[in-house]
Design an enzyme around this catalytic site. Sequence first.
Site, PDB file in Angstrom:
ATOM      1  N   ASP A  95       0.830  -1.203   0.000  1.00 30.25           N
ATOM      2  CA  ASP A  95       0.000   0.000   0.000  1.00 30.25           C
ATOM      3  C   ASP A  95       0.865   1.254   0.000  1.00 30.25           C
ATOM      4  O   ASP A  95       1.999   1.239   0.487  1.00 30.25           O
ATOM      5  CB  ASP A  95      -0.892  -0.037   1.254  1.00 30.25           C
ATOM      6  CG  ASP A  95      -2.056   0.924   1.188  1.00 30.25           C
ATOM      7  OD1 ASP A  95      -2.473   1.279   0.069  1.00 30.25           O
ATOM      8  OD2 ASP A  95      -2.565   1.310   2.259  1.00 30.25           O
ATOM      9  N   HIS A 149      -7.863   9.267   4.950  1.00 27.25           N
ATOM     10  CA  HIS A 149      -7.305   8.246   5.821  1.00 27.25           C
ATOM     11  C   HIS A 149      -7.557   8.624   7.286  1.00 27.25           C
ATOM     12  O   HIS A 149      -7.698   9.793   7.614  1.00 27.25           O
ATOM     13  CB  HIS A 149      -5.793   8.109   5.592  1.00 27.25           C
ATOM     14  CG  HIS A 149      -5.442   7.574   4.243  1.00 27.25           C
ATOM     15  ND1 HIS A 149      -4.441   8.114   3.463  1.00 27.25           N
ATOM     16  CD2 HIS A 149      -5.955   6.538   3.528  1.00 27.25           C
ATOM     17  CE1 HIS A 149      -4.349   7.432   2.339  1.00 27.25           C
ATOM     18  NE2 HIS A 149      -5.261   6.481   2.355  1.00 27.25           N
ATOM     19  N   GLY A 150      -7.569   7.609   8.130  1.00 30.56           N
ATOM     20  CA  GLY A 150      -7.730   7.874   9.553  1.00 30.56           C
ATOM     21  C   GLY A 150      -9.194   7.943   9.948  1.00 30.56           C
ATOM     22  O   GLY A 150     -10.074   7.427   9.264  1.00 30.56           O
ATOM     23  N   GLY A 210     -11.707   3.974   3.851  1.00 29.90           N
ATOM     24  CA  GLY A 210     -12.984   3.304   4.046  1.00 29.90           C
ATOM     25  C   GLY A 210     -13.444   3.252   5.487  1.00 29.90           C
ATOM     26  O   GLY A 210     -14.650   3.186   5.744  1.00 29.90           O
ATOM     27  N   SER A 211     -12.505   3.267   6.427  1.00 28.14           N
ATOM     28  CA  SER A 211     -12.888   3.163   7.840  1.00 28.14           C
ATOM     29  C   SER A 211     -13.727   4.371   8.245  1.00 28.14           C
ATOM     30  O   SER A 211     -13.256   5.504   8.188  1.00 28.14           O
ATOM     31  CB  SER A 211     -11.642   3.082   8.730  1.00 28.14           C
ATOM     32  OG  SER A 211     -10.879   1.939   8.429  1.00 28.14           O
TER      33      SER A 211
END
Length: 286
Positions: free
Chosen positions: A82, A179-180, A209-210
């Site tokens: 990644d 991100h995060g 995605g989180s």
Amino acid sequence: MAVVPLKDIVQRAFDERYGVPAINIFNDLTLEAVLAGAVEANSPVIVQTSVKTVRAIGSDVLFRMWEGMTAGIEVPVTLHLDHCPDRGVITECLERGWNSVLFDASELPVEENLRQTVDVVAEARRFGAHVEGEIEAITGMEDGIGSNEEGVRQPLEVALDFIRQTGVDVFAPAIGNAHGTYKREPVLDFQRVSDIVSAHQVPIALHGGSGLSDAQFTDLIARGCAKVNISTALKVEYMRSSLDFLKRAEQTDKWDPPSLFQHVGADITDLTVSLAKQFGSAGKGW
């Protein structure tokens, strides 16, 4: 099944419009648990490693872990590097046996990004591997790579020209994702995914995605997001599961590391099964 090329997994998901969890692992326990979850859900899975994880564990040890844990596995799996801006690490991982890489040159001018991505694609092809590309930085830091400043989104034609000229197998556009942990509800440009896919049938990688909602996942996957990246959610689950177990260990004065590992591993496995069901990849193993 067994270890397969990235494109075998994402192309099938793209054609059938489901998403495949692409989960960042960071040690042997998380690797084992994610693979166990994929088997339990009968789902393909993309196991991702950050540059930080590769450097911390070492590519040789990490790849031997991967080989040992995927020997005889019953679902299609693939190993992906990644967000890597370092061409040396990309070469190292391709030589060891990674199935795909994300060459992250998003901080470079588009022209230089394109030129170097063409080279990375050619290098990957020599190893039978695939490449994910991006031209815009996804907001947020991930394992020391990235920026908290939102990057400028390029015009559609610039993105399409990059995809055509580089021949990347997966494309990761910036659509307001990050991100995060999201501090507020993200404002996503769903139409940008549709516009890219309509003009060029390339599987899309959804980063950050989180923390997205079920409705957002469903919409984006239906538009062509075949690879759904999950990193923060696994880290949070790992830490919370560990903390929960250790609090109870302190209360009972029972200190048994193998039981801790079993507890955390079970929670990571459950998370993986849940993601596969959420994204529609459960039952899609072959």
